[in-house]
Motif scaffolding. Structure first.
Motif, PDB file in Angstrom:
ATOM      1  N   VAL A  10       0.822  -1.209   0.000  1.00 39.97           N
ATOM      2  CA  VAL A  10       0.000   0.000   0.000  1.00 39.97           C
ATOM      3  C   VAL A  10       0.857   1.261   0.000  1.00 39.97           C
ATOM      4  O   VAL A  10       0.518   2.255  -0.655  1.00 39.97           O
ATOM      5  CB  VAL A  10      -0.984   0.003   1.196  1.00 39.97           C
ATOM      6  N   ASN A  11       1.980   1.237   0.718  1.00 42.13           N
ATOM      7  CA  ASN A  11       2.829   2.431   0.755  1.00 42.13           C
ATOM      8  C   ASN A  11       3.417   2.745  -0.617  1.00 42.13           C
ATOM      9  O   ASN A  11       3.532   3.915  -1.003  1.00 42.13           O
ATOM     10  CB  ASN A  11       3.952   2.243   1.780  1.00 42.13           C
ATOM     11  N   ASP A  12       3.782   1.694  -1.354  1.00 46.76           N
ATOM     12  CA  ASP A  12       4.302   1.905  -2.709  1.00 46.76           C
ATOM     13  C   ASP A  12       3.228   2.508  -3.610  1.00 46.76           C
ATOM     14  O   ASP A  12       3.509   3.409  -4.415  1.00 46.76           O
ATOM     15  CB  ASP A  12       4.791   0.581  -3.304  1.00 46.76           C
ATOM     16  N   GLU A  13       1.998   2.015  -3.469  1.00 49.95           N
ATOM     17  CA  GLU A  13       0.917   2.534  -4.311  1.00 49.95           C
ATOM     18  C   GLU A  13       0.581   3.975  -3.942  1.00 49.95           C
ATOM     19  O   GLU A  13       0.339   4.808  -4.820  1.00 49.95           O
ATOM     20  CB  GLU A  13      -0.327   1.657  -4.197  1.00 49.95           C
ATOM     21  N   PHE A  31      -7.177   7.739  -4.898  1.00 51.57           N
ATOM     22  CA  PHE A  31      -7.117   7.052  -3.608  1.00 51.57           C
ATOM     23  C   PHE A  31      -8.454   6.389  -3.293  1.00 51.57           C
ATOM     24  O   PHE A  31      -8.497   5.255  -2.799  1.00 51.57           O
ATOM     25  CB  PHE A  31      -6.751   8.013  -2.482  1.00 51.57           C
ATOM     26  N   ALA A  32      -9.563   7.090  -3.555  1.00 50.61           N
ATOM     27  CA  ALA A  32     -10.886   6.519  -3.300  1.00 50.61           C
ATOM     28  C   ALA A  32     -11.095   5.249  -4.119  1.00 50.61           C
ATOM     29  O   ALA A  32     -11.627   4.247  -3.621  1.00 50.61           O
ATOM     30  CB  ALA A  32     -11.974   7.548  -3.613  1.00 50.61           C
ATOM     31  N   VAL A  33     -10.659   5.279  -5.371  1.00 47.28           N
ATOM     32  CA  VAL A  33     -10.771   4.087  -6.230  1.00 47.28           C
ATOM     33  C   VAL A  33      -9.892   2.966  -5.690  1.00 47.28           C
ATOM     34  O   VAL A  33     -10.301   1.799  -5.635  1.00 47.28           O
ATOM     35  CB  VAL A  33     -10.381   4.439  -7.681  1.00 47.28           C
ATOM     36  N   MET A  34      -8.671   3.311  -5.279  1.00 46.28           N
ATOM     37  CA  MET A  34      -7.753   2.316  -4.732  1.00 46.28           C
ATOM     38  C   MET A  34      -8.322   1.674  -3.472  1.00 46.28           C
ATOM     39  O   MET A  34      -8.289   0.451  -3.300  1.00 46.28           O
ATOM     40  CB  MET A  34      -6.408   2.960  -4.405  1.00 46.28           C
ATOM     41  N   ALA A 155      -6.785   3.177   6.577  1.00 50.36           N
ATOM     42  CA  ALA A 155      -6.898   4.604   6.906  1.00 50.36           C
ATOM     43  C   ALA A 155      -5.666   5.076   7.674  1.00 50.36           C
ATOM     44  O   ALA A 155      -5.150   6.171   7.428  1.00 50.36           O
ATOM     45  CB  ALA A 155      -8.163   4.853   7.719  1.00 50.36           C
ATOM     46  N   GLU A 156      -5.188   4.246   8.591  1.00 46.70           N
ATOM     47  CA  GLU A 156      -3.998   4.620   9.359  1.00 46.70           C
ATOM     48  C   GLU A 156      -2.764   4.663   8.467  1.00 46.70           C
ATOM     49  O   GLU A 156      -1.953   5.593   8.553  1.00 46.70           O
ATOM     50  CB  GLU A 156      -3.776   3.626  10.497  1.00 46.70           C
ATOM     51  N   ALA A 157      -2.631   3.673   7.587  1.00 53.34           N
ATOM     52  CA  ALA A 157      -1.470   3.631   6.693  1.00 53.34           C
ATOM     53  C   ALA A 157      -1.456   4.816   5.737  1.00 53.34           C
ATOM     54  O   ALA A 157      -0.393   5.326   5.370  1.00 53.34           O
ATOM     55  CB  ALA A 157      -1.474   2.319   5.910  1.00 53.34           C
ATOM     56  N   ALA A 158      -2.643   5.254   5.348  1.00 56.27           N
ATOM     57  CA  ALA A 158      -2.742   6.342   4.371  1.00 56.27           C
ATOM     58  C   ALA A 158      -2.881   7.711   5.021  1.00 56.27           C
ATOM     59  O   ALA A 158      -2.948   8.718   4.310  1.00 56.27           O
ATOM     60  CB  ALA A 158      -3.943   6.097   3.456  1.00 56.27           C
ATOM     61  N   LEU A 162      -3.025  11.297   3.171  1.00 52.54           N
ATOM     62  CA  LEU A 162      -4.321  11.970   3.139  1.00 52.54           C
ATOM     63  C   LEU A 162      -4.255  13.312   3.857  1.00 52.54           C
ATOM     64  O   LEU A 162      -4.871  14.283   3.426  1.00 52.54           O
ATOM     65  CB  LEU A 162      -5.382  11.079   3.786  1.00 52.54           C
ATOM     66  N   ARG A 163      -3.494  13.366   4.943  1.00 50.68           N
ATOM     67  CA  ARG A 163      -3.351  14.624   5.674  1.00 50.68           C
ATOM     68  C   ARG A 163      -2.726  15.690   4.775  1.00 50.68           C
ATOM     69  O   ARG A 163      -3.179  16.832   4.731  1.00 50.68           O
ATOM     70  CB  ARG A 163      -2.488  14.406   6.921  1.00 50.68           C
TER      71      ARG A 163
END
Length: 236
Positions: A10-13, A31-34, A155-158, A162-163
């Motif tokens: 997920v971090n790479d994406e 991001f929403a699609v992912m 959500a935590e990883a992103a 997102l912030r």
């Protein structure tokens, strides 16, 4: 869908999205699609991102029309699981939109043929407001505990990406509002100058004339000013 599967690479994406998308809005949309893709299990999931800032809620992005409409209905009626998730900074689950009675105004207007279960997961924005990752499914009970944990982990990883995106989007919005306000003020100043020239009066008297015209016509001052400027331009 397990937490490990959801977080795989997920971090790479996220890094690819941040570096390859053309702008903040495109990043949020992608991001929403992912997120929808990663969190879809036996049935497809729709995803949206909601921002609550200065007591106003708005949908920043959505993976499809279903998520956008379901999200915007919550913003319009000021209630719903996703808004509650953002405001309480917690996860809020609605397992069946037909049977749940917690948000009657919202659920009464929701198309339950397309949305039968909803999950709202908050993520931290620090001083930028409150936000939630919102998931919608056409199936009831679509988000068991494992799916909820996976969504929370995503959500935590992103959250840092997102912030950054939300702050940038908020800055863009503030800049747009500032530009609009400055343009409005410039139009009013121009109209006042025209009235001063036409009536051989002071700036204060010209502003009073403009304000009386706006009041008598029940129009915004900016719109009356635009008419004054347009009329003077045509006559010149």
């Amino acid at each position: 869908m397990t937490e490990q599967e959801v977080l795989s690479d997920v971090n790479d994406e996220l890094f690819s999205l941040l570096t390859e998308t053309a702008g903040i809005q495109e990043f949020l949309d992608e991001f929403a699609v992912m997120a929808a893709h990663r969190l879809s299990g036996a049935a497809p999931v729709s995803c949206a991102v909601t921002l609550v800032r200065r007591r106003k809620a708005g949908t920043l992005a959505a993976s499809d029309a279903v998520a956008r409409q379901a999200d915007e209905f919550q913003n319009r009626f000021h209630e719903g699981p996703c808004l509650e998730a953002a405001m309480t900074e917690s996860s809020v689950y609605c397992p069946d939109t037909v049977l749940d009675a917690r948000w009657p105004v919202y659920l009464e207007r929701l198309d339950t043929r397309r949305v039968r279960s909803i999950l709202g997961v908050s993520f931290a924005l620090e001083d930028s407001g409150r936000a939630a990752l919102n998931l919608y499914s056409a199936r009831p009970d679509a988000f068991p505990s494992a799916s909820i944990k996976a969504a929370e982990a995503l959500a935590e990883a992103a959250s840092s990406s997102l912030r950054f995106a939300v702050r940038a989007a908020s800055a863009d919005d503030e800049n747009h509002n500032l530009e609009a306000a400055l343009a409005s003020r410039q139009t009013i100043n121009t109209a006042v100058g025209i009235i001063m020239f036409q009536n051989k009066c002071s700036q204060a008297d010209a502003m009073a004339i403009l304000q009386r015209a706006a009041s008598s016509r029940n129009m915004k001052l900016r719109l009356v000013a635009e008419r004054v400027v347009d009329s003077a331009t045509r006559d010149s």
